[in-house]
Design an enzyme around this catalytic site. Sequence first.
Site, PDB file in Angstrom:
ATOM      1  N   ARG A  86       0.852  -1.150  -0.086  1.00  0.00           N
ATOM      2  CA  ARG A  86       0.040  -0.068   0.074  1.00  0.00           C
ATOM      3  C   ARG A  86       0.942   1.196  -0.011  1.00  0.00           C
ATOM      4  O   ARG A  86       1.804   1.472   0.872  1.00  0.00           O
ATOM      5  CB  ARG A  86      -1.008   0.090   1.327  1.00  0.00           C
ATOM      6  CG  ARG A  86      -1.842  -1.060   1.502  1.00  0.00           C
ATOM      7  CD  ARG A  86      -2.897  -0.788   2.292  1.00  0.00           C
ATOM      8  NE  ARG A  86      -2.575  -0.137   3.558  1.00  0.00           N
ATOM      9  CZ  ARG A  86      -3.331   0.192   4.663  1.00  0.00           C
ATOM     10  NH1 ARG A  86      -4.459   0.089   4.401  1.00  0.00           N
ATOM     11  NH2 ARG A  86      -2.797   0.636   5.613  1.00  0.00           N
TER      12      ARG A  86
ATOM     13  N   THR B 275      -1.505   7.281  -0.038  1.00  0.00           N
ATOM     14  CA  THR B 275      -2.858   7.276  -0.531  1.00  0.00           C
ATOM     15  C   THR B 275      -3.495   5.931  -0.075  1.00  0.00           C
ATOM     16  O   THR B 275      -4.627   5.741  -0.447  1.00  0.00           O
ATOM     17  CB  THR B 275      -2.561   7.105  -2.163  1.00  0.00           C
ATOM     18  OG1 THR B 275      -1.876   5.977  -2.432  1.00  0.00           O
ATOM     19  CG2 THR B 275      -2.068   8.512  -2.776  1.00  0.00           C
TER      20      THR B 275
ATOM     21  N   ASP C 241       0.533  -3.807  12.225  1.00  0.00           N
ATOM     22  CA  ASP C 241       1.173  -3.907  10.722  1.00  0.00           C
ATOM     23  C   ASP C 241       1.461  -5.524  10.832  1.00  0.00           C
ATOM     24  O   ASP C 241       2.434  -5.988  11.328  1.00  0.00           O
ATOM     25  CB  ASP C 241       2.495  -3.285  10.384  1.00  0.00           C
ATOM     26  CG  ASP C 241       2.587  -3.484   8.811  1.00  0.00           C
ATOM     27  OD1 ASP C 241       2.748  -2.367   8.007  1.00  0.00           O
ATOM     28  OD2 ASP C 241       3.034  -4.317   8.529  1.00  0.00           O
TER      29      ASP C 241
ATOM     30  N   ASP D 271       4.976  -6.325   9.336  1.00  0.00           N
ATOM     31  CA  ASP D 271       6.115  -6.070  10.372  1.00  0.00           C
ATOM     32  C   ASP D 271       6.079  -7.160  11.604  1.00  0.00           C
ATOM     33  O   ASP D 271       7.127  -7.270  12.011  1.00  0.00           O
ATOM     34  CB  ASP D 271       6.021  -4.786  10.782  1.00  0.00           C
ATOM     35  CG  ASP D 271       6.544  -3.523   9.958  1.00  0.00           C
ATOM     36  OD1 ASP D 271       7.082  -4.007   8.886  1.00  0.00           O
ATOM     37  OD2 ASP D 271       5.987  -2.564   9.857  1.00  0.00           O
TER      38      ASP D 271
HETATM   39  C1  PRP Z   1      -1.156  -4.895   4.324  1.00  0.00           C
HETATM   40  C2  PRP Z   1      -1.705  -6.081   4.365  1.00  0.00           C
HETATM   41  C3  PRP Z   1      -2.708  -6.066   3.163  1.00  0.00           C
HETATM   42  C4  PRP Z   1      -2.879  -4.711   3.074  1.00  0.00           C
HETATM   43  C5  PRP Z   1      -4.287  -4.378   3.405  1.00  0.00           C
HETATM   44  O1  PRP Z   1       0.123  -4.944   3.390  1.00  0.00           O
HETATM   45  O2  PRP Z   1      -0.812  -7.317   4.715  1.00  0.00           O
HETATM   46  O3  PRP Z   1      -1.989  -6.640   2.088  1.00  0.00           O
HETATM   47  O4  PRP Z   1      -2.166  -3.872   3.648  1.00  0.00           O
HETATM   48  O5  PRP Z   1      -4.785  -3.182   3.118  1.00  0.00           O
HETATM   49  P1  PRP Z   1      -5.934  -2.842   2.345  1.00  0.00           P
HETATM   50  O6  PRP Z   1      -7.294  -3.687   2.449  1.00  0.00           O
HETATM   51  O7  PRP Z   1      -6.165  -1.424   2.822  1.00  0.00           O
HETATM   52  O8  PRP Z   1      -5.497  -2.947   0.724  1.00  0.00           O
HETATM   53  P2  PRP Z   1       0.861  -3.732   3.271  1.00  0.00           P
HETATM   54  O9  PRP Z   1       0.777  -3.012   2.025  1.00  0.00           O
HETATM   55  O10 PRP Z   1       1.207  -3.134   4.410  1.00  0.00           O
HETATM   56  O11 PRP Z   1       2.363  -4.682   2.691  1.00  0.00           O
HETATM   57  P3  PRP Z   1       3.282  -5.686   3.399  1.00  0.00           P
HETATM   58  O12 PRP Z   1       2.426  -7.022   3.603  1.00  0.00           O
HETATM   59  O13 PRP Z   1       4.449  -5.782   2.460  1.00  0.00           O
HETATM   60  O14 PRP Z   1       3.563  -5.067   4.829  1.00  0.00           O
HETATM   61  N1  URA Z   2      -2.430  -3.736   6.931  1.00  0.00           N
HETATM   62  C1  URA Z   2      -1.721  -4.088   8.314  1.00  0.00           C
HETATM   63  O1  URA Z   2      -1.094  -4.848   8.238  1.00  0.00           O
HETATM   64  N2  URA Z   2      -2.709  -3.792   9.231  1.00  0.00           N
HETATM   65  C2  URA Z   2      -3.813  -3.001   9.115  1.00  0.00           C
HETATM   66  O2  URA Z   2      -4.292  -2.436   9.933  1.00  0.00           O
HETATM   67  C3  URA Z   2      -3.862  -2.239   7.915  1.00  0.00           C
HETATM   68  C4  URA Z   2      -3.561  -2.806   6.736  1.00  0.00           C
END
Ligand code: PRP
Ligand code: URA
Length: 209
Positions: free
Chosen positions: A104, A108, A200, A203
């Site tokens: 994400r 945005t 997160d 993380d």
């Molecule tokens: C997080 C999570 C989803 C997304 C959800 O990933 O694992 O993929 O956000 O958010 P949304 O429903 O608003 O799209 P992130 O973008 O943080 O990437 P990562 O898994 O690499 O940390």
């Molecule tokens: N992605 C995450 O990992 N946690 C949240 O709460 C939203 C998006």
Amino acid sequence: MKNVTVISHPLISHKVALMRDINTNTKQFRELVEEVTTLLTYEAFKDLPTVPVTVTTPLERTEQQMIAENTIAIVPILRAGLGMVNGVHTLFPTAKVGHIGMYRDEETCIPQEYYCKLPQGIENKVVVVLDPMLATGGSAIAAVDMLKARGVKSIKCMHIIAAPEGIEKLHNAHPDVQIYCATCDRCLNEHSYILPGLGDAGDRLFGTK
Ligand code: PRP
Ligand code: URA
């Protein structure tokens, strides 16, 4: 809402509570993600078609229903969806795995695709998309768009924690997709993080913060 299932079970609730806890460390968090995913998988695939087979027991021959080989494929959304793969493989050890890379945009919250590698023949499988968090729904919608563009017809989205906003958006965009989650939380905050949520997921799984 048709095609939206919050799978409620004391074991799932217990493990989600441990996942939310800020004091749960990376090793414990990773194990919990896998365990909850296995429990969700058990429920989410109870509509899977079976075929009759003849089995010889030590006493006689009998007919028994079995799941056809290679029925399902697993598609985690990177990164955090990776943590759920072993949880599905525990029950479907031979399932092929495709990967969709998406993050994400911090400003945005719009998902940015950076990787896509899917197994051959995926269009004929029941595909389960894995992502522990369904927040705005943008990442899941984009992943389902990519799978449908490849001809996939049967899709399940599996999440551990979902926001009502994300469920509604994903369901409206893809009403044919079956959505499963362990809990539907209260709302999103101003940064589109789920409340109460667990922070997160990527993380916490990989120890990057
Ligand atoms: C997080 C999570 C989803 C997304 C959800 O990933 O694992 O993929 O956000 O958010 P949304 O429903 O608003 O799209 P992130 O973008 O943080 O990437 P990562 O898994 O690499 O940390
Ligand atoms: N992605 C995450 O990992 N946690 C949240 O709460 C939203 C998006």
